[in-house]
Design an enzyme around this catalytic site. Structure first.
Site, PDB file in Angstrom:
ATOM      1  N   ALA A 138       0.868  -1.191   0.000  1.00 48.35           N
ATOM      2  CA  ALA A 138       0.000   0.000   0.000  1.00 48.35           C
ATOM      3  C   ALA A 138       0.896   1.229   0.000  1.00 48.35           C
ATOM      4  O   ALA A 138       0.544   2.261   0.557  1.00 48.35           O
ATOM      5  CB  ALA A 138      -0.914   0.001   1.211  1.00 48.35           C
ATOM      6  N   GLU A 188      -2.221   3.422 -12.918  1.00 46.92           N
ATOM      7  CA  GLU A 188      -3.552   3.403 -12.302  1.00 46.92           C
ATOM      8  C   GLU A 188      -4.528   4.141 -13.205  1.00 46.92           C
ATOM      9  O   GLU A 188      -4.144   5.120 -13.864  1.00 46.92           O
ATOM     10  CB  GLU A 188      -3.498   4.061 -10.915  1.00 46.92           C
ATOM     11  CG  GLU A 188      -2.603   3.282  -9.965  1.00 46.92           C
ATOM     12  CD  GLU A 188      -2.470   3.907  -8.567  1.00 46.92           C
ATOM     13  OE1 GLU A 188      -3.089   4.966  -8.330  1.00 46.92           O
ATOM     14  OE2 GLU A 188      -1.764   3.326  -7.734  1.00 46.92           O
ATOM     15  N   HIS A 220      -6.272   2.120  -4.788  1.00 45.27           N
ATOM     16  CA  HIS A 220      -5.466   3.183  -4.152  1.00 45.27           C
ATOM     17  C   HIS A 220      -6.311   3.958  -3.136  1.00 45.27           C
ATOM     18  O   HIS A 220      -6.453   5.182  -3.218  1.00 45.27           O
ATOM     19  CB  HIS A 220      -4.886   4.123  -5.212  1.00 45.27           C
ATOM     20  CG  HIS A 220      -3.705   4.910  -4.718  1.00 45.27           C
ATOM     21  ND1 HIS A 220      -2.664   5.316  -5.519  1.00 45.27           N
ATOM     22  CD2 HIS A 220      -3.387   5.375  -3.470  1.00 45.27           C
ATOM     23  CE1 HIS A 220      -1.778   5.990  -4.822  1.00 45.27           C
ATOM     24  NE2 HIS A 220      -2.206   6.044  -3.559  1.00 45.27           N
ATOM     25  N   GLY A 277      -5.895   3.272   0.342  1.00 41.43           N
ATOM     26  CA  GLY A 277      -5.325   3.027   1.675  1.00 41.43           C
ATOM     27  C   GLY A 277      -5.581   4.178   2.634  1.00 41.43           C
ATOM     28  O   GLY A 277      -5.874   3.985   3.805  1.00 41.43           O
TER      29      GLY A 277
HETATM   30  N1  LIG Z   1      -2.040   3.636  -0.316  1.00 41.48           N
HETATM   31  C1  LIG Z   1      -2.268   4.845   0.098  1.00 41.48           C
HETATM   32  O1  LIG Z   1      -3.345   5.394  -0.058  1.00 41.48           O
HETATM   33  C2  LIG Z   1      -1.190   5.566   0.833  1.00 41.48           C
HETATM   34  C3  LIG Z   1      -1.540   6.467   1.835  1.00 41.48           C
HETATM   35  C4  LIG Z   1      -0.520   7.115   2.536  1.00 41.48           C
HETATM   36  C5  LIG Z   1       0.798   6.879   2.202  1.00 41.48           C
HETATM   37  N2  LIG Z   1       1.102   6.033   1.192  1.00 41.48           N
HETATM   38  C6  LIG Z   1       2.499   5.770   0.853  1.00 41.48           C
HETATM   39  O2  LIG Z   1       3.071   4.969   1.877  1.00 41.48           O
HETATM   40  C7  LIG Z   1       4.482   5.164   1.900  1.00 41.48           C
HETATM   41  C8  LIG Z   1       4.982   5.283   3.328  1.00 41.48           C
HETATM   42  O3  LIG Z   1       4.386   6.385   3.968  1.00 41.48           O
HETATM   43  P1  LIG Z   1       4.928   6.883   5.392  1.00 41.48           P
HETATM   44  O4  LIG Z   1       4.083   8.027   5.797  1.00 41.48           O
HETATM   45  O5  LIG Z   1       5.061   5.747   6.327  1.00 41.48           O
HETATM   46  O6  LIG Z   1       6.369   7.399   4.963  1.00 41.48           O
HETATM   47  P2  LIG Z   1       7.601   7.730   5.920  1.00 41.48           P
HETATM   48  O7  LIG Z   1       8.456   8.660   5.166  1.00 41.48           O
HETATM   49  O8  LIG Z   1       7.146   8.105   7.277  1.00 41.48           O
HETATM   50  O9  LIG Z   1       8.342   6.320   6.034  1.00 41.48           O
HETATM   51  C9  LIG Z   1       9.043   5.737   4.979  1.00 41.48           C
HETATM   52  C10 LIG Z   1      10.142   4.886   5.566  1.00 41.48           C
HETATM   53  O10 LIG Z   1      10.764   4.180   4.511  1.00 41.48           O
HETATM   54  C11 LIG Z   1      12.162   4.190   4.747  1.00 41.48           C
HETATM   55  N3  LIG Z   1      12.858   3.941   3.490  1.00 41.48           N
HETATM   56  C12 LIG Z   1      13.122   4.814   2.495  1.00 41.48           C
HETATM   57  N4  LIG Z   1      13.775   4.187   1.497  1.00 41.48           N
HETATM   58  C13 LIG Z   1      13.926   2.903   1.871  1.00 41.48           C
HETATM   59  C14 LIG Z   1      14.521   1.769   1.256  1.00 41.48           C
HETATM   60  N5  LIG Z   1      15.100   1.840   0.053  1.00 41.48           N
HETATM   61  N6  LIG Z   1      14.502   0.597   1.938  1.00 41.48           N
HETATM   62  C15 LIG Z   1      13.927   0.534   3.180  1.00 41.48           C
HETATM   63  N7  LIG Z   1      13.361   1.576   3.812  1.00 41.48           N
HETATM   64  C16 LIG Z   1      13.346   2.745   3.152  1.00 41.48           C
HETATM   65  C17 LIG Z   1      12.430   5.547   5.352  1.00 41.48           C
HETATM   66  O11 LIG Z   1      13.658   5.587   6.043  1.00 41.48           O
HETATM   67  C18 LIG Z   1      11.221   5.703   6.260  1.00 41.48           C
HETATM   68  O12 LIG Z   1      11.465   5.170   7.541  1.00 41.48           O
HETATM   69  C19 LIG Z   1       4.733   6.371   1.007  1.00 41.48           C
HETATM   70  O13 LIG Z   1       5.114   5.901  -0.278  1.00 41.48           O
HETATM   71  C20 LIG Z   1       3.388   6.991   0.848  1.00 41.48           C
HETATM   72  O14 LIG Z   1       3.276   7.736  -0.325  1.00 41.48           O
HETATM   73  C21 LIG Z   1       0.136   5.362   0.507  1.00 41.48           C
HETATM   74  O1  LIG Z   2      -5.283  10.336  -2.008  1.00 37.28           O
HETATM   75  C1  LIG Z   2      -4.495   9.960  -2.876  1.00 37.28           C
HETATM   76  O2  LIG Z   2      -4.731  10.028  -4.083  1.00 37.28           O
HETATM   77  C2  LIG Z   2      -3.111   9.403  -2.484  1.00 37.28           C
HETATM   78  C3  LIG Z   2      -3.073   8.717  -1.162  1.00 37.28           C
HETATM   79  C4  LIG Z   2      -1.693   8.247  -0.777  1.00 37.28           C
HETATM   80  O3  LIG Z   2      -1.089   7.504  -1.762  1.00 37.28           O
HETATM   81  C5  LIG Z   2      -0.797   9.327  -0.274  1.00 37.28           C
HETATM   82  O4  LIG Z   2       0.271   9.531  -0.845  1.00 37.28           O
HETATM   83  O5  LIG Z   2      -1.164   9.962   0.715  1.00 37.28           O
END
Ligand SMILES: NC(=O)c1ccc[n+]([C@@H]2O[C@H](COP(=O)([O-])OP(=O)(O)OC[C@H]3O[C@@H](n4cnc5c(N)ncnc54)[C@H](O)[C@@H]3O)[C@@H](O)[C@H]2O)c1
Ligand SMILES: O=C(O)CC[C@@H](O)C(=O)O
Length: 410
Positions: free
Chosen positions: A239, A270, A293, A295
Site C-alpha cells: 500500500a 492506475e 489506491h 489506503g
Molecule cells: N495507499 C495509500 O493510499 C497511501 C496512503 C498514505 C501513504 N502512502 C504511501 O506509503 C508510503 C509510506 O508512507 P509513510 O508516511 O510511512 O512514509 P515515511 O516517510 O514516514 O516512512 C518511509 C520509511 O521508509 C524508509 N525507506 C526509504 N527508502 C527505503 C529503502 N530503500 N529501503 C527501506 N526503507 C526505506 C524511510 O527511512 C522511512 O522510515 C509512502 O510511499 C506513501 O506515499 C500510501
Molecule cells: O489520495 C491519494 O490520491 C493518495 C493517497 C496516498 O497515496 C498518499 O500519498 O497519501
C-alpha cells in the site's frame, strides 16, 4: 479570520482537483478566496497545460502529474498543495527553481493505511478473499486448510516510518512478532526488531508489508529475486507506491503457488478516473485483494488532510510561512499586523541578503524583523518593515541578480 493582504483575494484563483474533501473549498472561501474551481477528477497533462496558467493555487492528490512542462505553463502559480502524503507526482525540483513551495499532509492518513493493512493481513492469513470469491460464485469451501491465526506469526515491515511503525504496534497488539527493514537506524517501538538485510526479513516473515516512499532505490525493490526469497505460502502487501513491486513477478509467484496471497492497493499504472477500466494481471487471482489506491481514503483522513493542506497554502499566501513545505526553505513566521512584509525568493548565492538590506537602508526602511532560510539552491528572506517606501524597495529587490520572485504582504 480573513487577514489583510496587499492583493485582492478574490483575484486569486484556486483549482482543487481529484475530489479533495470539500472542507478544503470551504476553508479557502471562509478566508476570502472566493475564486475556487472544484473538480472531482484529475486533469490530464494536456488539460493541465491548458488550464494551469490561470491559477495561483492548485490542490491535487496522487493522479495529477505536475511535470516540468506543466509548471512551465504555470505563470501565476504561487503554491501547490498535495492533499495526500506522496509528492512524487510533482516535479519538486522544477517547482523549487520557480520559487513554488509544495505542501502535503505527511501524517493525516497514516492510521487509515495501517488499519487497512492489518485487516487485509488477517483476511489473507485466513484465506478469506479466495473463499469469499468462491462463495460469490456459489461454491462452498468449508475447510481450515491454509487458514491461520495472526497470533504468533511474523510480520516483516519494509519502511518503518509513520505507517510502518503504527502497523507494527497494531500487529503486536494481536500477538504478532514484528521485524522491519529500513535504510535508517530506527527507534523500535514495542518489541519490534530491526534487521540489517532485506533478504533476512523476506525469508523469515509470514507476511511482508511495504511502506517505503517512491525513490530510485525503491523502484522495483520487490522483483523476481526478492519475491523468490519470501517464505513458501507467505503473503505480500503493498500500500506504498505502485512502482515498488514488479507486478508480473508477483503474478508468476501466485501462479506457481509460491505465495498464499497478496493485497495490492497501488499499481505502476492506475486508471485516471473511476470510469476507466482497471487493467492488471492480478485480476486473475481470487487470493489477491485488489483495492483502488484507497489506503488513505477514509472520511476521517480526507477531512484532516483537507484542513491541514488548505491551512498551509493559505498561511503561505497570507503570511509567507512555509513550515513543512517539502521542497522549500522552511520558515515559521509570526503575524505581521501593522507592518509590511517583503518575501524574497532567490537562487542561494552569497551577497543577496546584503543587497536586500542595502536597498532597505537606502530607502530609509526600518527593519523590525528578518528571517532567512536556505534549502539547496533556494534562499528565502522575509523582512518585516515599519516605515519607508516598501513598494520602491520591493521593485529594487526584484532587480537583484538571482531573484526568482518577490512579493509584499500588508
Ligand atoms: N495507499 C495509500 O493510499 C497511501 C496512503 C498514505 C501513504 N502512502 C504511501 O506509503 C508510503 C509510506 O508512507 P509513510 O508516511 O510511512 O512514509 P515515511 O516517510 O514516514 O516512512 C518511509 C520509511 O521508509 C524508509 N525507506 C526509504 N527508502 C527505503 C529503502 N530503500 N529501503 C527501506 N526503507 C526505506 C524511510 O527511512 C522511512 O522510515 C509512502 O510511499 C506513501 O506515499 C500510501
Ligand atoms: O489520495 C491519494 O490520491 C493518495 C493517497 C496516498 O497515496 C498518499 O500519498 O497519501
Amino acid at each position: 479570520m480573513p487577514t489583510n493582504t496587499s492583493y485582492n483575494k478574490q483575484d486569486l484563483k484556486v483549482l482543487l482537483l481529484e475530489g479533495v474533501h470539500p472542507v478544503a473549498e470551504d476553508i479557502f472561501r471562509r478566508d476570502g478566496y472566493d475564486n475556487v474551481t472544484y473538480h472531482k477528477t484529475a486533469l490530464s497533462e494536456s488539460e493541465l497545460l491548458d488550464t494551469i496558467r490561470d491559477y495561483h493555487f492548485i490542490g491535487i492528490r496522487s493522479r495529477s502529474q505536475l511535470t516540468e512542462s506543466v509548471l512551465n505553463a504555470a505563470n501565476k502559480l504561487v503554491a501547490v498543495g498535495c492533499f495526500c502524503i506522496g509528492t512524487n507526482q510533482v516535479n519538486l525540483d522544477a517547482a523549487q527553481s520557480r520559487g513554488i513551495p509544495v505542501f502535503n499532509a505527511p501524517y493525516s492518513n497514516t492510521r487509515s493505511v495501517a488499519e487497512l493493512v492489518l485487516g487485509e493481513m488477517i483476511m489473507l492469513l485466513r484465506g478469506i478473499p479466495a473463499k469469499n470469491a468462491a462463495a460469490h460464485r456459489g461454491e462452498w469451501h468449508k475447510s481450515a486448510a491454509q487458514s491461520n491465526e495472526a497470533r504468533g506469526k511474523t510480520l516483516g515491515i519494509i519502511g518503518y516510518g509513520h505507517i510502518g511503525t503504527q502497523l507494527g504496534i497494531l500487529a503486536e497488539g494481536i500477538g504478532m512478532k514484528v521485524r522491519f527493514f529500513d535504510i535508517e537506524n530506527k527507534l523500535t517501538l514495542g518489541n519490534a526488531e530491526q534487521v540489517a538485510e532485506l533478504n533476512d526479513l523476506l525469508s523469515s516473515s509470514d507476511v511482508v508489508s511495504l511502506h517505503v516512499p517512491e525513490t530510485p532505490e525503491t523502484k522495483g525493490m520487490m522483483g523476481q529475486t526478492q519475491i523468490a526469497q519470501m517464505k513458501q505460502d507467505s503473503i505480500l502487501i503493498n500500500a506504498s507506491r505502485g512502482t515498488v513491486v514488479d507486478i508480473d513477478a508477483l503474478a508468476q509467484a501466485l501462479e506457481d503457488k509460491r505465495l498464499a496471497g497478496a493485497a495490492i492497493d497501488v499499481f505502476p499504472t492506475e486508471p485516471k478516473s473511476n470510469s476507466e477500466e482497471f487493467q492488471s494481471p492480478l485480476r486473475a487471482f481470487d487470493n489477491v485483494i485488489l483495492t483502488p489506491h484507497i489506503g488513505g481514503s477514509t472520511q476521517e483522513a480526507q477531512e484532516n488532510i483537507a484542513i491541514e493542506v488548505a491551512d498551509k497554502m493559505i498561511k503561505y499566501s497570507n503570511n509567507g510561512s512555509t513550515m513543512s513545505a517539502v521542497n522549500f526553505p522552511q520558515v515559521s513566521l509570526p503575524e505581521h499586523d501593522n507592518r509590511h512584509r517583503i518575501l524574497h525568493i532567490h537562487h542561494n548565492r552569497p551577497g543577496v541578503l546584503t543587497q536586500i538590506n542595502q536597498i532597505l537602508s537606502e530607502n530609509n526602511v526600518n527593519i523590525s524583523g528578518q528571517y532567512l532560510q536556505t534549502q539547496g539552491d533556494l534562499g528565502y528572506v522575509v523582512t518585516d518593515i515599519e516605515d519607508g517606501s516598501s513598494q520602491t524597495a520591493l521593485d529594487k529587490m526584484r532587480q537583484i541578480e538571482g531573484t526568482i520572485r518577490a512579493r509584499i504582504l500588508y
